[in-house]
Enzyme design. Structure first.
Site, PDB file in Angstrom:
ATOM      1  N   ARG A   1      -5.329  -1.990   8.717  1.00  0.00           N
ATOM      2  CA  ARG A   1      -6.506  -2.687   8.189  1.00  0.00           C
ATOM      3  C   ARG A   1      -6.089  -3.949   7.431  1.00  0.00           C
ATOM      4  O   ARG A   1      -4.975  -4.027   6.926  1.00  0.00           O
ATOM      5  CB  ARG A   1      -7.234  -1.793   7.163  1.00  0.00           C
ATOM      6  CG  ARG A   1      -7.988  -0.653   7.692  1.00  0.00           C
ATOM      7  CD  ARG A   1      -8.856  -0.068   6.573  1.00  0.00           C
ATOM      8  NE  ARG A   1      -8.059   0.610   5.556  1.00  0.00           N
ATOM      9  CZ  ARG A   1      -7.681   1.881   5.617  1.00  0.00           C
ATOM     10  NH1 ARG A   1      -8.020   2.616   6.657  1.00  0.00           N
ATOM     11  NH2 ARG A   1      -6.974   2.428   4.648  1.00  0.00           N
TER      12      ARG A   1
ATOM     13  N   LEU B   1      10.972 -20.393  -4.914  1.00  0.00           N
ATOM     14  CA  LEU B   1       9.939 -19.584  -4.256  1.00  0.00           C
ATOM     15  C   LEU B   1       8.601 -19.698  -4.996  1.00  0.00           C
ATOM     16  O   LEU B   1       8.556 -19.566  -6.221  1.00  0.00           O
ATOM     17  CB  LEU B   1      10.394 -18.113  -4.259  1.00  0.00           C
ATOM     18  CG  LEU B   1       9.365 -17.099  -3.764  1.00  0.00           C
ATOM     19  CD1 LEU B   1       9.207 -17.191  -2.242  1.00  0.00           C
ATOM     20  CD2 LEU B   1       9.770 -15.676  -4.158  1.00  0.00           C
TER      21      LEU B   1
ATOM     22  N   ASP C   1       0.838  -1.205   0.000  1.00  0.00           N
ATOM     23  CA  ASP C   1       0.000   0.000   0.000  1.00  0.00           C
ATOM     24  C   ASP C   1       0.874   1.257   0.000  1.00  0.00           C
ATOM     25  O   ASP C   1       1.997   1.235   0.495  1.00  0.00           O
ATOM     26  CB  ASP C   1      -0.899  -0.027   1.257  1.00  0.00           C
ATOM     27  CG  ASP C   1      -2.031   0.987   1.159  1.00  0.00           C
ATOM     28  OD1 ASP C   1      -2.311   1.479   0.053  1.00  0.00           O
ATOM     29  OD2 ASP C   1      -2.632   1.292   2.206  1.00  0.00           O
TER      30      ASP C   1
ATOM     31  N   HIS D   1       2.883   3.285  -8.832  1.00  0.00           N
ATOM     32  CA  HIS D   1       2.716   1.862  -9.135  1.00  0.00           C
ATOM     33  C   HIS D   1       3.955   1.339  -9.883  1.00  0.00           C
ATOM     34  O   HIS D   1       4.405   0.231  -9.627  1.00  0.00           O
ATOM     35  CB  HIS D   1       1.450   1.629  -9.977  1.00  0.00           C
ATOM     36  CG  HIS D   1       0.179   2.025  -9.275  1.00  0.00           C
ATOM     37  ND1 HIS D   1      -0.095   1.647  -7.987  1.00  0.00           N
ATOM     38  CD2 HIS D   1      -0.887   2.766  -9.687  1.00  0.00           C
ATOM     39  CE1 HIS D   1      -1.293   2.126  -7.637  1.00  0.00           C
ATOM     40  NE2 HIS D   1      -1.779   2.820  -8.642  1.00  0.00           N
TER      41      HIS D   1
ATOM     42  N   ARG E   1       2.036  -5.071   6.146  1.00  0.00           N
ATOM     43  CA  ARG E   1       1.292  -4.033   5.436  1.00  0.00           C
ATOM     44  C   ARG E   1       2.127  -2.757   5.446  1.00  0.00           C
ATOM     45  O   ARG E   1       2.613  -2.334   6.493  1.00  0.00           O
ATOM     46  CB  ARG E   1      -0.070  -3.767   6.075  1.00  0.00           C
ATOM     47  CG  ARG E   1      -0.810  -2.675   5.310  1.00  0.00           C
ATOM     48  CD  ARG E   1      -2.265  -2.546   5.612  1.00  0.00           C
ATOM     49  NE  ARG E   1      -2.830  -1.612   4.638  1.00  0.00           N
ATOM     50  CZ  ARG E   1      -4.055  -1.635   4.178  1.00  0.00           C
ATOM     51  NH1 ARG E   1      -4.896  -2.546   4.581  1.00  0.00           N
ATOM     52  NH2 ARG E   1      -4.470  -0.741   3.300  1.00  0.00           N
TER      53      ARG E   1
END
Ligand code: FPP
Length: 255
Positions: A207, A144, A33, A50, A201
């Protein structure tokens, strides 16, 4: 497996310390985020955040391979993200398409296995095709396991599980009394993976945002104020250090 890209210098030292001190989480899940805020702080369009976020993805995937993390799940596009402005969604889809196309061969040569969870059929066909090809090419690797959550929602995952379990009960193939945690797990999109040990996060939000809901029952949380484009290998080392300092009791008492 170990990544075919070996760590060198200060990274190698840092990784050796982590490996010596404690357990490396087997499964790390990340809510990436803060891309938009990263761009805004620099007066750039959101898509620039992004773009820079893809560089973080590349770095974290490489380090997870080196550290022998077995599973890495990235929340790359949530079901709710479809409600963003059309322009941002289409730029994100294009970015995703190019990132998979550009990284596919490197992922393959590094032994990564690419997987997806979420409603992939909702993605543009070109993105679906790219994902199908990359998952096919990498499916026999032993490194992985990189799981991209795309058009994913934890609630939908559980809803779908309830539907398929209910159907088995209605068809007389499953006794209702036999429904337990394991049966529910086996009907989720994550049935082939262990639950995350560590959930990270970025950007300081406290959240879950409809990410893995059932699967995080005993995951350790690590929330950092760093924005995703700034979350690189050193930040991951800190997250793992924090994980190693915790005592995981899984609801039991200390030993
Ligand atoms: C959240 O930042 C980020 C996303 C919704 C998209 C994340 C996608 C990438 C980093 C690219 C994925 C690429 C691959 C190869 C997996 P935000 O836009 O919500 O930021 P904000 O909260 O600051 O607005």
């Amino acid at each position: 497996m170990k990544s075919r890209v070996k760590a060198t210098g200060i990274d190698k030292e840092h990784q050796e310390i982590l490996l010596k001190v404690g357990q490396i989480p087997k499964h790390i899940a990340i809510i990436m985020d803060g891309n938009g805020r990263w761009a805004k702080k620099r007066g750039l369009p959101r898509i620039a955040g992004h773009h820079e976020g893809v560089n973080s993805v590349r770095d974290i995937v490489e380090v997870c391979g080196q550290l022998d993390v077995k599973y890495l799940t990235l929340f790359a596009f949530s079901k709710d993200n479809w409600s963003r402005p059309k322009k941002e969604v289409s730029l994100l889809m294009r970015l995703l398409l190019h990132a998979i196309r550009d990284e596919r061969d490197k992922l393959h040569s590094n032994g990564v296995v690419l997987k997806t969870i979420g409603n992939i059929s909702e993605l543009p066909t070109a993105v679906q095709d790219e994902l199908i090809e990359a998952t096919e090419i990498t499916k026999n690797n032993d490194g992985l396991i990189l799981i991209l959550a795309l058009s994913y929602s934890g609630k939908s995952d559980i809803t779908n599980a309830i539907k398929s379990i209910s159907k088995k009960v209605a068809d007389g193939k499953l006794d209702i009394e036999k429904i337990d945690d394991e049966i529910i797990k086996m009907n989720l999109s994550t049935k082939n993976y262990p639950d995350p040990d560590l959930l990270i996060r970025t950007s300081g939000e406290m959240r879950i945002s409809n990410f893995l809901l059932w699967q995080i029952a005993y995951s350790e949380f690590y929330i950092t104020n760093l924005l995703w484009p700034d979350f690189r290998r050193n930040a991951l080392y800190q997250a793992i250090e924090s994980f190693q300092s915790r005592e995981r009791r899984f609801g039991m008492v200390s030993g």
